[in-house]
Design an enzyme around this catalytic site. Structure first.
Site, PDB file in Angstrom:
ATOM      1  N   GLU A  99       0.842  -1.210   0.000  1.00  0.00           N
ATOM      2  CA  GLU A  99       0.000   0.000   0.000  1.00  0.00           C
ATOM      3  C   GLU A  99       0.868   1.246   0.000  1.00  0.00           C
ATOM      4  O   GLU A  99       2.086   1.201   0.114  1.00  0.00           O
ATOM      5  CB  GLU A  99      -0.891   0.032   1.244  1.00  0.00           C
ATOM      6  CG  GLU A  99      -2.354  -0.365   0.997  1.00  0.00           C
ATOM      7  CD  GLU A  99      -3.135   0.708   0.250  1.00  0.00           C
ATOM      8  OE1 GLU A  99      -2.532   1.707  -0.220  1.00  0.00           O
ATOM      9  OE2 GLU A  99      -4.369   0.554   0.118  1.00  0.00           O
ATOM     10  N   ARG A 158      -6.584   1.746  13.599  1.00  0.00           N
ATOM     11  CA  ARG A 158      -5.247   1.867  13.020  1.00  0.00           C
ATOM     12  C   ARG A 158      -5.287   2.844  11.859  1.00  0.00           C
ATOM     13  O   ARG A 158      -6.364   3.146  11.308  1.00  0.00           O
ATOM     14  CB  ARG A 158      -4.725   0.509  12.527  1.00  0.00           C
ATOM     15  CG  ARG A 158      -5.456  -0.061  11.305  1.00  0.00           C
ATOM     16  CD  ARG A 158      -4.668  -1.211  10.686  1.00  0.00           C
ATOM     17  NE  ARG A 158      -5.328  -1.814   9.535  1.00  0.00           N
ATOM     18  CZ  ARG A 158      -5.227  -1.378   8.278  1.00  0.00           C
ATOM     19  NH1 ARG A 158      -4.508  -0.287   8.002  1.00  0.00           N
ATOM     20  NH2 ARG A 158      -5.845  -2.000   7.287  1.00  0.00           N
ATOM     21  N   ASN A 182      -4.763   4.074   8.007  1.00  0.00           N
ATOM     22  CA  ASN A 182      -4.872   3.464   6.679  1.00  0.00           C
ATOM     23  C   ASN A 182      -4.360   4.461   5.639  1.00  0.00           C
ATOM     24  O   ASN A 182      -3.158   4.630   5.509  1.00  0.00           O
ATOM     25  CB  ASN A 182      -6.302   3.010   6.387  1.00  0.00           C
ATOM     26  CG  ASN A 182      -6.350   1.986   5.261  1.00  0.00           C
ATOM     27  OD1 ASN A 182      -5.608   1.005   5.298  1.00  0.00           O
ATOM     28  ND2 ASN A 182      -7.212   2.183   4.279  1.00  0.00           N
ATOM     29  N   ASN A 204      -9.913   5.444   1.973  1.00  0.00           N
ATOM     30  CA  ASN A 204      -8.978   5.236   0.875  1.00  0.00           C
ATOM     31  C   ASN A 204      -9.113   6.382  -0.118  1.00  0.00           C
ATOM     32  O   ASN A 204     -10.220   6.856  -0.356  1.00  0.00           O
ATOM     33  CB  ASN A 204      -9.252   3.913   0.150  1.00  0.00           C
ATOM     34  CG  ASN A 204      -8.552   2.737   0.791  1.00  0.00           C
ATOM     35  OD1 ASN A 204      -7.349   2.765   1.013  1.00  0.00           O
ATOM     36  ND2 ASN A 204      -9.306   1.690   1.116  1.00  0.00           N
ATOM     37  N   ASP A 216      -9.968   1.653  -3.957  1.00  0.00           N
ATOM     38  CA  ASP A 216      -8.849   1.695  -3.020  1.00  0.00           C
ATOM     39  C   ASP A 216      -8.097   3.003  -3.286  1.00  0.00           C
ATOM     40  O   ASP A 216      -8.718   4.024  -3.544  1.00  0.00           O
ATOM     41  CB  ASP A 216      -7.974   0.447  -3.182  1.00  0.00           C
ATOM     42  CG  ASP A 216      -7.309   0.028  -1.878  1.00  0.00           C
ATOM     43  OD1 ASP A 216      -6.711   0.890  -1.212  1.00  0.00           O
ATOM     44  OD2 ASP A 216      -7.366  -1.163  -1.524  1.00  0.00           O
TER      45      ASP A 216
END
Length: 287
Positions: A15, A95, A97, A152, A200
């Site tokens: 990522e 968390r 991203n 995202n 994404d």
């Protein structure tokens, strides 16, 4: 169009690609593998970190930011020492991203319920506990959005008046006006859902078109400024996760990916392809 994998490395969950124009280096992460990676001058370097890491962004002062589960840290690239910059999201069980820097060099960080187990295994997402935060160079945190599922895509208009931001749980990319006080106006649905996978990460080219990676869709969609599909770029990977423009002329599109049950040979690789339109450069953290 010919693709090639830039290294032999394969990530569980690749990522956050970042192209540093000054050093002609590619940065990215393997979230579940707790790795920050850099390809510079044909040499791959891997920093093994203590927690899942969602972004690896160079700073103007020479170190880098890493967004770990417990906070945003500065990483000394020589000594590998970590120094806490801030805890952007105090919600237990969340968390980081998506994370990118705007044109002013401020970090924008989207968070979500942690979905990665101690051994890197997938955990179910059961709540929309994520948020979007802006982090200044001194570590001051400004909350912008809350109640997010899987944040995202973070891309800004040239004039800084709008930001494109996605939530993969909704299958939708949104557009927010940025108000005079820095807060965001209510979301306007801009694109999606779509039959070719879920949205994404993304990159923007100089024409203002957005190249969106499609999780489980084996493709990128190039989207017009009005939110229509301009073209579909078919990929030899199951789960593309994000992309960035790089190379000397910003015409090399680098695409990160994740492992999948289909186990295609290139799943988890970073792919590179030459495209016909250059992209916009990434911004370092200004601190």
């Amino acid at each position: 169009m010919p693709f090639h994998a830039v290294t032999a490395h394969r990530a569980q969950l690749g990522e956050g690609p970042f192209w540093d124009v000054d050093t002609q280096a590619l940065y990215w992460v393997n979230i579940a593998g707790k790795q920050a990676l850099r390809l510079m001058g044909g040499r791959l370097r891997v920093w093994q970190l203590p927690e899942p890491v969602s972004a690896f962004i160079p700073c103007e002062r020479g170190d880098a930011l890493v967004t770990l589960s417990s906070g945003v840290y500065r990483l000394d690239l020589v000594t590998e020492a970590l120094t806490l910059l801030c805890v952007a999201d105090p919600q237990p069980g969340n968390r980081g991203n998506e994370a990118r820097c705007d044109a002013n060099g401020r970090l924008w960080l989207g968070t979500m319920q942690n979905n990665i187990g101690a051994q890197g295994e997938d955990l179910p997402i059961t709540r929309r506990s994520g948020g979007l935060f802006r982090i200044d160079t001194d570590g001051q945190v400004t909350p912008l959005l809350h109640g997010l599922g899987i944040p995202n895509t973070l891309l800004w208009s040239d004039d800084g008046a709008h930001v494109h931001f996605g939530d993969s749980l909704d299958g939708t990319l949104y557009r927010h006006a940025i108000q005079a006080d820095g807060q965001l106006a209510p979301a306007q649905a801009w694109f999606g859902p779509h039959t070719r996978g879920g949205p994404d990460g993304s990159a923007m080219d100089v024409e203002g078109y957005i190249w969106n990676a499609r999780w489980d869709g084996s493709c990128l969609l190039r989207l017009t400024p009005d939110g229509a599909v301009d073209r579909i770029l078919e990929l030899p990977i199951s789960r593309p996760t994000s992309c960035v423009f790089g190379g000397p002329n910003l015409t090399t599109l680098y695409i990160t990916s994740a492992a999948s049950p289909l186990d295609h040979p290139l799943d988890g690789a970073v792919l590179a392809i030459e495209v016909d339109v250059p992209g916009k450069p990434c911004h370092r953290f200004a601190g």
